[in-house]
Design an enzyme around this catalytic site. Structure first.
Site, PDB file in Angstrom:
ATOM      1  N   ASP A 264      57.139  32.100  39.286  1.00  0.00           N
ATOM      2  CA  ASP A 264      56.084  31.366  38.468  1.00  0.00           C
ATOM      3  C   ASP A 264      54.755  32.134  38.402  1.00  0.00           C
ATOM      4  O   ASP A 264      54.836  33.134  39.308  1.00  0.00           O
ATOM      5  CB  ASP A 264      56.061  29.756  38.896  1.00  0.00           C
ATOM      6  CG  ASP A 264      55.448  28.967  37.885  1.00  0.00           C
ATOM      7  OD1 ASP A 264      54.872  29.577  36.774  1.00  0.00           O
ATOM      8  OD2 ASP A 264      55.330  27.676  38.123  1.00  0.00           O
ATOM      9  N   HIS A 265      53.729  31.613  37.823  1.00  0.00           N
ATOM     10  CA  HIS A 265      52.720  32.156  37.935  1.00  0.00           C
ATOM     11  C   HIS A 265      51.749  31.189  38.648  1.00  0.00           C
ATOM     12  O   HIS A 265      51.221  30.312  38.035  1.00  0.00           O
ATOM     13  CB  HIS A 265      52.093  32.576  36.650  1.00  0.00           C
ATOM     14  CG  HIS A 265      52.661  33.991  35.970  1.00  0.00           C
ATOM     15  ND1 HIS A 265      52.611  33.997  34.743  1.00  0.00           N
ATOM     16  CD2 HIS A 265      53.243  35.069  36.873  1.00  0.00           C
ATOM     17  CE1 HIS A 265      53.194  35.456  34.568  1.00  0.00           C
ATOM     18  NE2 HIS A 265      53.575  36.127  35.634  1.00  0.00           N
ATOM     19  N   PHE A 465      53.241  26.887  34.787  1.00  0.00           N
ATOM     20  CA  PHE A 465      54.214  26.530  33.604  1.00  0.00           C
ATOM     21  C   PHE A 465      55.023  27.634  33.370  1.00  0.00           C
ATOM     22  O   PHE A 465      55.127  27.860  32.024  1.00  0.00           O
ATOM     23  CB  PHE A 465      53.423  25.527  32.704  1.00  0.00           C
ATOM     24  CG  PHE A 465      52.628  24.636  33.029  1.00  0.00           C
ATOM     25  CD1 PHE A 465      53.250  23.211  33.319  1.00  0.00           C
ATOM     26  CD2 PHE A 465      51.226  24.460  33.323  1.00  0.00           C
ATOM     27  CE1 PHE A 465      52.635  22.296  33.750  1.00  0.00           C
ATOM     28  CE2 PHE A 465      50.895  23.458  33.864  1.00  0.00           C
ATOM     29  CZ  PHE A 465      51.327  22.308  33.829  1.00  0.00           C
ATOM     30  N   HIS A 466      55.239  28.619  34.009  1.00  0.00           N
ATOM     31  CA  HIS A 466      55.847  29.930  33.506  1.00  0.00           C
ATOM     32  C   HIS A 466      57.227  30.137  34.498  1.00  0.00           C
ATOM     33  O   HIS A 466      57.558  31.300  35.023  1.00  0.00           O
ATOM     34  CB  HIS A 466      55.033  30.986  33.756  1.00  0.00           C
ATOM     35  CG  HIS A 466      53.748  31.163  32.660  1.00  0.00           C
ATOM     36  ND1 HIS A 466      52.830  31.824  32.800  1.00  0.00           N
ATOM     37  CD2 HIS A 466      53.807  30.286  31.533  1.00  0.00           C
ATOM     38  CE1 HIS A 466      51.790  31.487  32.066  1.00  0.00           C
ATOM     39  NE2 HIS A 466      52.485  30.737  31.166  1.00  0.00           N
ATOM     40  N   PRO A 467      58.231  29.019  34.715  1.00  0.00           N
ATOM     41  CA  PRO A 467      59.102  29.170  35.283  1.00  0.00           C
ATOM     42  C   PRO A 467      60.371  30.457  34.684  1.00  0.00           C
ATOM     43  O   PRO A 467      60.374  30.255  33.680  1.00  0.00           O
ATOM     44  CB  PRO A 467      59.890  27.962  35.538  1.00  0.00           C
ATOM     45  CG  PRO A 467      59.492  27.252  34.377  1.00  0.00           C
ATOM     46  CD  PRO A 467      57.882  27.840  34.006  1.00  0.00           C
TER      47      PRO A 467
END
Length: 529
Positions: A264-265, A465-467
């Site tokens: 993720d980020h 919110f970047h899985p």
């Protein structure tokens, strides 16, 4: 939209075991830090036409050549930057000539189906933040997709004349009249249909949670359920780690590392008060005017994403590097802005209701800026596990943020760099003041020490919110790879996975544009075969 809570397990603290975390750091405290008292957020899924592109922040960012050249170097031929650039351009319909024409046709295209354009900026703080970055010595980069990647920029978005351009609008709507396109809504895939020879023939589904039915494919099944649900469906179908599947009572068809490599980020939000003596409350009548303006002309406040569009790319380890390791976001709330909106955003950032209310009260007396450094290249890895063999059960998400101590050290550097912005003349003109969020365990440490910021990071870190990455692409020599470079599931016939889950390493960018690129490239693989 369906919300998933992160799993909490007795004996673990924010998914960090005691052997992974240096408790001695807190030996002087009366008790060990109670990190579980802080809610670390929600992971949302785009369960709608267009997927997460129908609910995301709409920023159109690709990453850089180093990201994709690394994919190829890991043993994934044709995934280097020179190749994937053509697939970014294939979908792109760029409406900003100052960007699309800056380097000829090398980096951009105007002929794709996906509308990409700059937001019609109406918040003066966007320009102020660029000026503060320039005071800090950072460049303004007109096009972050070209040959410079360190600096600050106004991001383009997946929008068309002020309206969200989801992948459903861009790609599905033009294909609606095709006789071979059938869309079934309100259907939940329960598992893949796999025969004894390892051939996938179709999928089983439940319609509206009740009616069971199956759909079969003549050639291939394409799984595009995202980094959370693609591994879940594979494991429910018997494709995953053998020991975990046996624990769940699922017959093992293929023993592969499905669900591993979750990336993720992660972000660590900071709160800054601005314009304490000059801020004027938001006029409720102005909100209604903005709503009317958007309905009639698709312009005004509601046609933008506010200050989120102004983003910065920095390298906290090597200022001379060509490539960033952190992305800086900022989200401005004006004095008196609706409580409900602020509390909703604060909750998504992982703040408890009590802390969210404390920050919301500050927004009643001043403008409030949430500054969020996002780590682009985390070393930590998480995983997705099944909760049970029941398809409607939510999967278990273990983010494992900051399980690698080098990630903690990097975040502390990023925070210290971010705080220097508050000392620029631009921020001083806004009376910028860091708001110290009350965190009982961290407050026992010396403020602004490395130990304090480490505690702060571990308490407030949350998803960007970047899985990605849970159905890893890689060569046969990679024991963690689930799909090959053509996105075919290894050891299984007639099945591909085409979504963000196949990324071996997360790119240095918001993941919507890279995922669309994967879709374009995956479509060509299908046609080739």
């Amino acid at each position: 939209m369906e919300i998933l809570r992160l799993e909490r397990i007795p004996g673990l603290t924010l998914t960090l075991t005691k052997t992974q975390y240096d408790w001695e750091y807190y030996a002087e405290l009366p008790e060990k830090p109670d990190f579980d008292s802080i809610n670390i957020g929600f992971w949302a899924r785009g369960k709608m036409l267009g997927g997460s592109s129908s609910m995301n922040g709409m920023l159109y960012v690709r990453g850089n050549e180093d990201d994709y050249d690394n994919w190829e170097a890991l043993g994934n031929p044709t995934w280097g930057f020179a190749n994937v650039l053509e697939y970014f351009k294939k979908s792109e319909q760029n409406h900003d000539p100052e960007i699309a024409d800056a380097f000829g046709e090398y980096y951009h295209s105007k002929d794709g189906l996906l509308s990409v354009e700059l937001y019609k900026d109406n918040d003066t703080f966007n320009q102020d933040f660029i000026e503060s970055a320039q005071e800090m010595g950072f460049k303004f980069i007109l096009d972050i997709h070209a040959n410079e990647h360190i600096g600050f920029t106004f991001s383009q978005g997946t929008i068309r004349s002020g309206v969200r351009e989801s992948t459903a609008k861009a790609f599905l709507v033009p294909a609606m009249n095709r006789p071979n396109l059938h869309i079934v809504k309100y259907a939940h895939v329960t598992k893949l249909e796999i025969d004894s020879q390892g051939v996938v023939s179709g999928v089983s589904m439940k319609l509206r949670g009740q009616t069971e039915f199956k759909a079969f494919a003549r050639k291939e099944v394409i799984l595009s359920a995202g980094a959370i649900n693609s591994p879940q469906i594979l494991m429910l179908s018997g494709i995953g780690p053998a020991s975990h599947l046996q624990e769940m009572g699922i017959p093992v068809i293929r023993n592969v590392q499905t669900g591993k490599n979750l990336q993720d980020h992660p972000i660590v939000p900071l709160v800054v008060k601005l314009d304490q003596s000059t801020a004027t409350p938001v006029n409720p009548a102005g909100i209604l005017e903005s709503f009317a303006e958007y309905l009639m002309r698709h312009t005004g406040t509601l046609a933008t994403v506010g200050t989120i569009q102004t983003i910065g790319y920095v390298n906290v380890h090597d200022p001379l590097s060509r490539f960033p390791d952190f992305q800086f976001y900022q989200l401005l709330f004006h004095k008196g802005q609706q409580d409900g909106l602020f509390l909703f955003i604060a909750k998504q950032l992982g703040y408890t209701q009590e802390i969210s209310r404390i920050i919301a009260d500050e927004a009643k007396t001043s403008n409030v800026l949430i500054m969020a450094p996002a780590m682009l290249r985390e070393k930590s890895r998480g995983e997705i596990l099944l909760r049970s063999a029941e398809p409607t059960e939510k999967p278990r998400i273990f983010a494992n943020f900051l399980s690698e101590y080098s990630d903690v050290e990097a975040f502390v550097k990023a925070i210290r760099l971010y705080l220097k912005f508050l000392k620029t003349n631009t921020f001083k003109s806004h009376e910028a003041e860091l708001f110290i969020i009350p965190l009982p365990k961290c407050d026992l440490l010396t403020f602004d020490s490395d130990e304090y910021w480490e505690c702060y990071c571990r308490v407030t870190v949350t998803t960007g919110f970047h899985p990605v990455g849970t159905v890893k692409m890689g060569p046969d020599s990679d024991p963690d790879a689930v799909v090959d470079h053509k996105l075919r599931v290894k050891g299984i016939k007639s099945l591909r996975v085409i979504d963000a889950s196949i990324m071996p390493i997360i790119p240095s960018a918001n993941t919507n544009a890279p995922t669309i690129m994967i879709g374009e490239k995956g479509a060509d693989f299908i046609k080739e075969d």
